[in-house]
Design an enzyme around this catalytic site. Structure first.
Site, PDB file in Angstrom:
ATOM      1  N   HIS A   1       0.594  22.625   7.460  1.00 55.39           N
ATOM      2  CA  HIS A   1      -0.614  21.875   7.150  1.00 55.39           C
ATOM      3  C   HIS A   1      -0.278  20.447   6.727  1.00 55.39           C
ATOM      4  O   HIS A   1      -0.831  19.486   7.261  1.00 55.39           O
ATOM      5  CB  HIS A   1      -1.400  22.575   6.042  1.00 55.39           C
ATOM      6  CG  HIS A   1      -2.710  21.918   5.755  1.00 55.39           C
ATOM      7  ND1 HIS A   1      -3.850  22.224   6.452  1.00 55.39           N
ATOM      8  CD2 HIS A   1      -3.039  20.946   4.881  1.00 55.39           C
ATOM      9  CE1 HIS A   1      -4.840  21.460   6.014  1.00 55.39           C
ATOM     10  NE2 HIS A   1      -4.373  20.682   5.049  1.00 55.39           N
TER      11      HIS A   1
ATOM     12  N   LYS B   1      -9.668  13.329  13.292  1.00 55.29           N
ATOM     13  CA  LYS B   1      -9.446  13.453  11.850  1.00 55.29           C
ATOM     14  C   LYS B   1     -10.229  12.286  11.251  1.00 55.29           C
ATOM     15  O   LYS B   1      -9.883  11.127  11.471  1.00 55.29           O
ATOM     16  CB  LYS B   1      -7.954  13.342  11.530  1.00 55.29           C
ATOM     17  CG  LYS B   1      -7.611  13.362  10.056  1.00 55.29           C
ATOM     18  CD  LYS B   1      -7.452  14.764   9.517  1.00 55.29           C
ATOM     19  CE  LYS B   1      -7.097  14.735   8.021  1.00 55.29           C
ATOM     20  NZ  LYS B   1      -7.070  16.070   7.436  1.00 55.29           N
TER      21      LYS B   1
ATOM     22  N   HIS C   1      -0.314  15.008   6.718  1.00 51.14           N
ATOM     23  CA  HIS C   1      -0.233  14.007   5.650  1.00 51.14           C
ATOM     24  C   HIS C   1       1.161  13.417   5.510  1.00 51.14           C
ATOM     25  O   HIS C   1       1.626  13.200   4.400  1.00 51.14           O
ATOM     26  CB  HIS C   1      -0.667  14.634   4.314  1.00 51.14           C
ATOM     27  CG  HIS C   1      -2.070  15.151   4.348  1.00 51.14           C
ATOM     28  ND1 HIS C   1      -3.160  14.313   4.424  1.00 51.14           N
ATOM     29  CD2 HIS C   1      -2.570  16.410   4.347  1.00 51.14           C
ATOM     30  CE1 HIS C   1      -4.266  15.041   4.455  1.00 51.14           C
ATOM     31  NE2 HIS C   1      -3.930  16.315   4.411  1.00 51.14           N
TER      32      HIS C   1
END
Ligand code: NAG
Ligand code: NAG
Ligand code: NAG
Length: 406
Positions: free
Chosen positions: A276, A332, A291
């Protein structure tokens, strides 16, 4: 500690067999977690489907897993694990397999209760000032991070999250010094990048389990020896946190928190904290997670990934940005990344925050004078704690942040 005593007590009650008497230094909480991980790995090997699997096959898998996980343990710990291997794990699996025998159930139930109890990460009290101090220290020792001249950014225009308009025709990363990517931790991270299925609901890994395991092992070995992770370990150890009772425990827990697979969709082991945060995934027609700046850079520079940066919503010089992008057709709306940091720094900072301030509380830290908040969420599955998400948000743009960055 308590849970080992409980497990031991249960064994004594159920089997009437004496258990080697535990000493305080050895029988600490996270070790009992091993049994559950071993079981999970075996379940995972069969994708939780035991149809047509024989008891002997299961036993073999279990023993292989036990042996693979026994490295680095002391003799006393081995003794306990061997004991569990003989008496607990096999019974659990046999039960799963044949759904047999009330006795097994009676044995299994309290053991599971005990394991569940072991599994809880204890409450951990730490002040904001301590978190800030460690965050600064982690930055200071992150010696392999990019120098300012090694990354050239092109933020282009400000954008908003409500639509998918493109405010940035060019790439975000105009230039990244390639020598940076040859540093071991970046290289080992790059090696991991093809291990994942982007789509949730698809069982991980994409590659063979052997390849995944080998690459994750190398990555962990390296990262855990770096200064940021060593600082983190020493910090938790000084605070008496059970994840840091020994380097082996710490490795085990870092591996467990970041790399063990759990499910985001369809009940399949299709994700991990690492996937993730450090890789990114597709869920419900949008991109979820992602991220890390190096991942962003790699996707941006691979034509087949069809990745398009579309502008920033917030930026903080060359250290942090909240960005809009599409990746192979999926949007996103905003995803934030720290820029130029090493994977070991991100992992150390995020682990610190996850174990100290997950859920509604944010973890308030600073990067080169700029306040940042780290938000993290856990996902509980089968009573295990996994990293659901961790990401940074920019705090106030302070004078100090301006002064330290240009
Ligand atoms: C479990 O495995 C069997 C045989 O390998 C297969 O027929 C069955 O569809 C599988 N079940 C699930 C839920 O995947
Ligand atoms: C741990 O923290 C939670 C949430 O703040 C609280 O509900 C719980 O009682 C605490 N447990 C202990 C043992 O302090
Ligand atoms: C680009 O991405 C594709 C799809 O993920 C992958 O197969 C390929 O190896 C990548 N190319 C490079 C140069 O990394």
């Amino acid at each position: 500690m308590q849970c080992i005593i409980l497990v031991s007590a249960i064994f004594v009650l159920v089997f009437g067999i004496p258990v080697p008497s535990p000493t305080r230094d050895v029988w600490v909480g996270p070790n009992c977690h091993m049994c559950e991980v071993i079981l999970n790995n075996v379940r995972y090997e069969y994708h939780n489907n035991f149809t047509g699997v024989s008891v002997d096959q299961l036993r073999l898998s279990l023993y292989q897993q036990c042996d693979a996980n026994l490295n680095g343990f002391t003799d006393m710990e081995r003794l306990l694990i061997e004991f569990v291997k003989e008496n607990c794990c096999v019974d659990c699996l046999r039960l799963k397999h044949s759904r047999a025998k009330m006795r097994s159930l009676l044995v299994l139930f309290p053991i599971l209760v005990a394991l569940v109890w072991c599994q809880k990460i204890p409450n951990f009290t730490v002040s904001n000032a301590e978190l800030l101090a460690l965050a600064k220290k982690l930055r200071q020792v992150d010696v392999h991070r990019a120098r300012p001249d090694q990354i050239m950014l092109n933020y282009q225009k400000h954008t908003v999250t409500r639509d998918d308009s493109d405010s940035a025709p060019a790439k975000l990363f105009s230039r990244v010094d390639s020598s940076l990517l040859r540093k071991p931790s970046y290289e080992l991270y790059l090696n991991l990048m093809d291990n994942f299925n982007r789509q949730t609901g698809v069982t991980e890994p994409r590659v063979s389990q052997t390849e995944e395991k080998a690459e994750v092992g190398k990555f962990l070995d390296h990262v855990l020896a770096t200064k940021p992770m060593q600082e983190l370990y020493n910090w938790f150890k000084a605070k008496g946190h059970p994840i840091a009772t020994s380097p082996q425990n710490f490795r085990f827990w870092i591996g467990q928190l970041w790399f063990s697979h759990y499910s985001r969709a369809l009940g399949r082991p299709d994700t991990s904290g690492f996937e993730h945060v450090f890789i990114g995934e597709a869920k419900n027609g949008e991109i979820s997670g992602l991220h890390n700046w190096l991942r962003f850079y790699v996707l941006e520079n691979n034509r087949t990934e069809n990745f398009d940066y579309k502008g920033f919503t917030v930026k903080r010089f060359n250290i942090m940005g909240a960005l809009k992008f599409t990746w192979d057709g999926l949007l996103k709306r905003v995803g934030s990344i720290l820029i130029g940091t090493t994977p070991e720094y991100d992992m150390a900072l995020y682990t610190m925050c996850f174990l100290s301030r997950r859920g509604r509380e944010t973890c308030d830290v600073e990067l080169d004078g700029c306040p940042l908040q780290i938000t993290s969420f856990e996902i509980m599955q089968q009573n295990k704690v996994y990293i659901g998400s961790i990401y940074p948000t920019a705090g106030r743009l302070t004078d100090e942040c301006r002064a330290q960055n240009r």
